[in-house]
Design an enzyme around this catalytic site. Structure first.
Site, PDB file in Angstrom:
ATOM      1  N   GLY A  64       0.834  -1.209   0.000  1.00 22.11           N
ATOM      2  CA  GLY A  64       0.000   0.000   0.000  1.00 22.11           C
ATOM      3  C   GLY A  64       0.863   1.250   0.000  1.00 22.11           C
ATOM      4  N   ARG A  70      -0.153   5.487  -1.914  1.00 22.32           N
ATOM      5  CA  ARG A  70      -0.939   6.640  -1.437  1.00 22.32           C
ATOM      6  C   ARG A  70      -0.814   6.762   0.072  1.00 22.32           C
ATOM      7  NH1 ARG A  70      -6.326   6.041  -1.647  1.00 22.32           N
ATOM      8  NH2 ARG A  70      -6.408   3.847  -2.260  1.00 22.32           N
ATOM      9  N   SER A  81      -3.181   0.273  14.312  1.00 20.27           N
ATOM     10  CA  SER A  81      -4.082   1.406  14.544  1.00 20.27           C
ATOM     11  C   SER A  81      -4.433   1.496  16.027  1.00 20.27           C
ATOM     12  CB  SER A  81      -5.374   1.197  13.751  1.00 20.27           C
ATOM     13  OG  SER A  81      -6.334   2.173  14.105  1.00 20.27           O
ATOM     14  N   TYR A 120     -12.338  -3.985  11.747  1.00 21.24           N
ATOM     15  CA  TYR A 120     -11.036  -3.302  11.646  1.00 21.24           C
ATOM     16  C   TYR A 120     -10.234  -3.488  12.943  1.00 21.24           C
ATOM     17  CZ  TYR A 120      -7.940   0.716  10.524  1.00 21.24           C
ATOM     18  OH  TYR A 120      -6.872   1.547  10.259  1.00 21.24           O
ATOM     19  N   SER A 143      -8.833  -6.939  13.062  1.00 23.64           N
ATOM     20  CA  SER A 143      -7.704  -7.146  12.136  1.00 23.64           C
ATOM     21  C   SER A 143      -6.425  -6.519  12.695  1.00 23.64           C
ATOM     22  CB  SER A 143      -8.023  -6.588  10.748  1.00 23.64           C
ATOM     23  OG  SER A 143      -7.987  -5.168  10.725  1.00 23.64           O
ATOM     24  N   LYS A 144      -6.530  -5.316  13.235  1.00 21.78           N
ATOM     25  CA  LYS A 144      -5.325  -4.634  13.732  1.00 21.78           C
ATOM     26  C   LYS A 144      -4.843  -5.264  15.045  1.00 21.78           C
ATOM     27  CE  LYS A 144      -5.006  -1.551  10.420  1.00 21.78           C
ATOM     28  NZ  LYS A 144      -3.912  -1.591   9.442  1.00 21.78           N
TER      29      LYS A 144
HETATM   30  P1  NAP Z   1      -5.144   4.975   2.003  1.00 24.44           P
HETATM   31  O1  NAP Z   1      -4.805   6.408   1.838  1.00 24.44           O
HETATM   32  O2  NAP Z   1      -6.528   4.506   1.726  1.00 24.44           O
HETATM   33  O3  NAP Z   1      -4.108   4.116   1.111  1.00 24.44           O
HETATM   34  C1  NAP Z   1      -4.238   2.733   1.098  1.00 24.44           C
HETATM   35  C2  NAP Z   1      -3.099   2.105   0.315  1.00 24.44           C
HETATM   36  O4  NAP Z   1      -3.219   0.678   0.442  1.00 24.44           O
HETATM   37  C3  NAP Z   1      -3.141   2.407  -1.165  1.00 24.44           C
HETATM   38  O5  NAP Z   1      -1.811   2.423  -1.656  1.00 24.44           O
HETATM   39  C4  NAP Z   1      -3.892   1.189  -1.733  1.00 24.44           C
HETATM   40  O6  NAP Z   1      -3.604   0.901  -3.107  1.00 24.44           O
HETATM   41  C5  NAP Z   1      -3.328   0.091  -0.848  1.00 24.44           C
HETATM   42  N1  NAP Z   1      -4.175  -1.094  -0.778  1.00 24.44           N
HETATM   43  C6  NAP Z   1      -5.474  -1.167  -0.391  1.00 24.44           C
HETATM   44  N2  NAP Z   1      -5.893  -2.448  -0.473  1.00 24.44           N
HETATM   45  C7  NAP Z   1      -4.839  -3.171  -0.922  1.00 24.44           C
HETATM   46  C8  NAP Z   1      -4.641  -4.545  -1.227  1.00 24.44           C
HETATM   47  N3  NAP Z   1      -5.634  -5.427  -1.085  1.00 24.44           N
HETATM   48  N4  NAP Z   1      -3.423  -4.950  -1.669  1.00 24.44           N
HETATM   49  C9  NAP Z   1      -2.409  -4.069  -1.838  1.00 24.44           C
HETATM   50  N5  NAP Z   1      -2.539  -2.747  -1.568  1.00 24.44           N
HETATM   51  C10 NAP Z   1      -3.733  -2.312  -1.116  1.00 24.44           C
HETATM   52  O7  NAP Z   1      -4.833   4.483   3.495  1.00 24.44           O
HETATM   53  P2  NAP Z   1      -3.937   5.151   4.650  1.00 24.44           P
HETATM   54  O8  NAP Z   1      -4.781   6.045   5.452  1.00 24.44           O
HETATM   55  O9  NAP Z   1      -2.660   5.631   4.086  1.00 24.44           O
HETATM   56  O10 NAP Z   1      -3.679   3.858   5.555  1.00 24.44           O
HETATM   57  C11 NAP Z   1      -2.479   3.102   5.495  1.00 24.44           C
HETATM   58  C12 NAP Z   1      -2.454   2.137   6.668  1.00 24.44           C
HETATM   59  O11 NAP Z   1      -2.514   2.889   7.880  1.00 24.44           O
HETATM   60  C13 NAP Z   1      -3.633   1.170   6.708  1.00 24.44           C
HETATM   61  O12 NAP Z   1      -3.207  -0.079   7.176  1.00 24.44           O
HETATM   62  C14 NAP Z   1      -4.569   1.795   7.721  1.00 24.44           C
HETATM   63  O13 NAP Z   1      -5.388   0.838   8.337  1.00 24.44           O
HETATM   64  C15 NAP Z   1      -3.570   2.401   8.686  1.00 24.44           C
HETATM   65  N6  NAP Z   1      -4.118   3.477   9.503  1.00 24.44           N
HETATM   66  C16 NAP Z   1      -4.555   4.645   8.921  1.00 24.44           C
HETATM   67  C17 NAP Z   1      -5.075   5.652   9.735  1.00 24.44           C
HETATM   68  C18 NAP Z   1      -5.543   6.962   9.179  1.00 24.44           C
HETATM   69  O14 NAP Z   1      -6.084   7.773   9.966  1.00 24.44           O
HETATM   70  N7  NAP Z   1      -5.384   7.249   7.896  1.00 24.44           N
HETATM   71  C19 NAP Z   1      -5.152   5.448  11.114  1.00 24.44           C
HETATM   72  C20 NAP Z   1      -4.709   4.266  11.660  1.00 24.44           C
HETATM   73  C21 NAP Z   1      -4.180   3.290  10.849  1.00 24.44           C
HETATM   74  P3  NAP Z   1      -4.534   1.497  -4.303  1.00 24.44           P
HETATM   75  O15 NAP Z   1      -4.142   2.938  -4.453  1.00 24.44           O
HETATM   76  O16 NAP Z   1      -4.165   0.671  -5.484  1.00 24.44           O
HETATM   77  O17 NAP Z   1      -5.944   1.341  -3.857  1.00 24.44           O
END
Ligand code: NAP
Length: 242
Positions: free
Chosen positions: A8, A11, A140, A153, A156-157
Site C-alpha cells: 500500500g 498513497r 491502529s 477493523y 484485524s489490527k
Molecule cells: P489509504 O490512503 O486509503 O491508502 C491505502 C493504500 O493501500 C493504497 O496504496 C492502496 O492501493 C493500498 N491497498 C489497499 N488495499 C490493498 C490490497 N488489497 N493490496 C495491496 N494494496 C492495497 O490508506 P492510509 O490512510 O494511508 O492507511 C495506510 C495504513 O494505515 C492502513 O493499514 C490503515 O489501516 C492504517 N491506519 C490509517 C489511519 C488513518 O487515519 N489514515 C489510522 C490508523 C491506521 P490502491 O491505491 O491501489 O488502492
C-alpha cells in the site's frame, strides 16, 4: 542493493513512508492494488531522489499473487535483498457489528491479516538467511483500544499487534526486528469522510496527524537508533488515550 518493500505504498501513509525511506537511501518497491495513476506519481517522486524504485502491483490478500510476485522478485534479484518490509496495506469497512456483512468482515480481515501472512512469510525467510532485517507493521489505535463501529477493523489490527509480538520473539536471535506503529487520525484518503473540525477536540493535540509524522516513526524503527527495539507498538496519535 538494499530494498524496502512497502505494501500500500502508493498513497497516504504508505507513500510518505516510501519517500522517507528513499531519503534514507533505500531502493523502494511500491506495492498497490488498483490505482495505477497514483502509483506512477509516487514512483516519479521517488525516482527524483536518485534511488531505484519499482512497482509491484498485486492484492496482498491473494496468496497466489503474493507468492508469484515476491518469489519472482527474489529469484530475479539474487544479488539484491529486501531488508525492510513495511506491512501498510489496509482498508476500513465500518459499521455496527450487527450490520457488518460477511463480505465486509472478510475483506478487512483478508487484506490486513492474510496480507501480512502472504507477504511476510516470503520476506522473513530471506531475512533469516541474511541474518538482517526490519519489519514494521502499520496497525491502529483501533487495534489497541477497540473502536465502536469498527469491530472488523479492530479485530484485524489487534491480530497484527499480537503477530508482531510473536514474530519478534521468533526472529530476534537472527538480528531481525519486528515492530508496529499505531496511528490515530491521520489525514489521508482513508479518513476523508471523517471531519477534522468535528473530531479534533477528541485529540489532546487538537489536530489530525500528517502521513509524514507516521513515516518519521517508521524511519526510526528502520534506522540504526532502534537496533535494540523489537516487539513494540508505538502510537502516533496526538495523545489519544490508548
Ligand atoms: P489509504 O490512503 O486509503 O491508502 C491505502 C493504500 O493501500 C493504497 O496504496 C492502496 O492501493 C493500498 N491497498 C489497499 N488495499 C490493498 C490490497 N488489497 N493490496 C495491496 N494494496 C492495497 O490508506 P492510509 O490512510 O494511508 O492507511 C495506510 C495504513 O494505515 C492502513 O493499514 C490503515 O489501516 C492504517 N491506519 C490509517 C489511519 C488513518 O487515519 N489514515 C489510522 C490508523 C491506521 P490502491 O491505491 O491501489 O488502492
Amino acid at each position: 542493493m538494499e530494498y524496502a518493500l512497502v505494501t500500500g505504498g502508493s498513497r497516504g501513509i504508505g507513500k510518505a513512508i516510501c519517500l522517507r525511506l528513499a531519503d534514507m537511501g533505500y531502493n523502494i518497491i511500491i506495492n498497490y492494488t488498483s490505482n495505477d495513476e497514483e502509483a506512477l506519481k509516487t514512483q516519479a517522486l521517488i525516482k527524483e531522489k536518485g534511488v531505484d524504485v519499482q512497482l509491484m502491483k498485486f492484492d496482498v490478500s491473494v496468496t497466489a499473487d503474493a507468492d508469484s510476485h515476491i518469489e519472482t522478485w527474489i529469484k530475479d534479484n539474487s544479488e539484491h535483498s529486501i531488508s525492510v518490509l513495511v506491512n501498510n496495506a489496509g482498508i476500513r469497512k465500518d459499521n455496527l457489528m450487527v450490520f457488518i456483512s460477511p463480505d465486509d468482515w472478510h475483506r478487512v480481515l483478508d487484506i490486513t491479516v492474510d496480507g501480512f501472512y502472504n507477504v511476510t512469510r516470503h520476506i522473513v525467510k530471506s531475512m533469516l538467511t541474511k541474518r538482517k532485517g526490519r519489519i514494521v507493521n502499520i496497525v491502529s489505535l483501533s487495534g489497541l483500544k477497540g473502536m465502536p463501529g469498527q469491530t472488523n477493523y479492530s479485530a484485524s489490527k489487534g491480530a497484527i499487534i499480537a503477530a508482531t509480538k510473536a514474530l519478534a520473539q521468533e526472529v530476534g536471535k537472527r538480528g531481525i526486528t519486528v515492530n508496529a506503529v499505531a496511528p490515530g487520525f491521520i489525514k489521508t484518503d482513508m479518513t476523508q469522510d471523517i471531519s477534522e473540525a468535528d473530531y479534533k477536540a477528541m485529540v489532546p493535540m487538537n489536530r489530525f496527524g500528517e502521513p509524514e509524522e507516521v513515516a518519521g516513526v517508521v524511519a526510526f524503527l528502520v534506522g540504526k537508533d532502534s537496533s535494540y527495539v523489537t516487539g513494540q507498538v508505538i502510537s502516533v496519535n496526538g495523545g489519544l488515550y490508548s
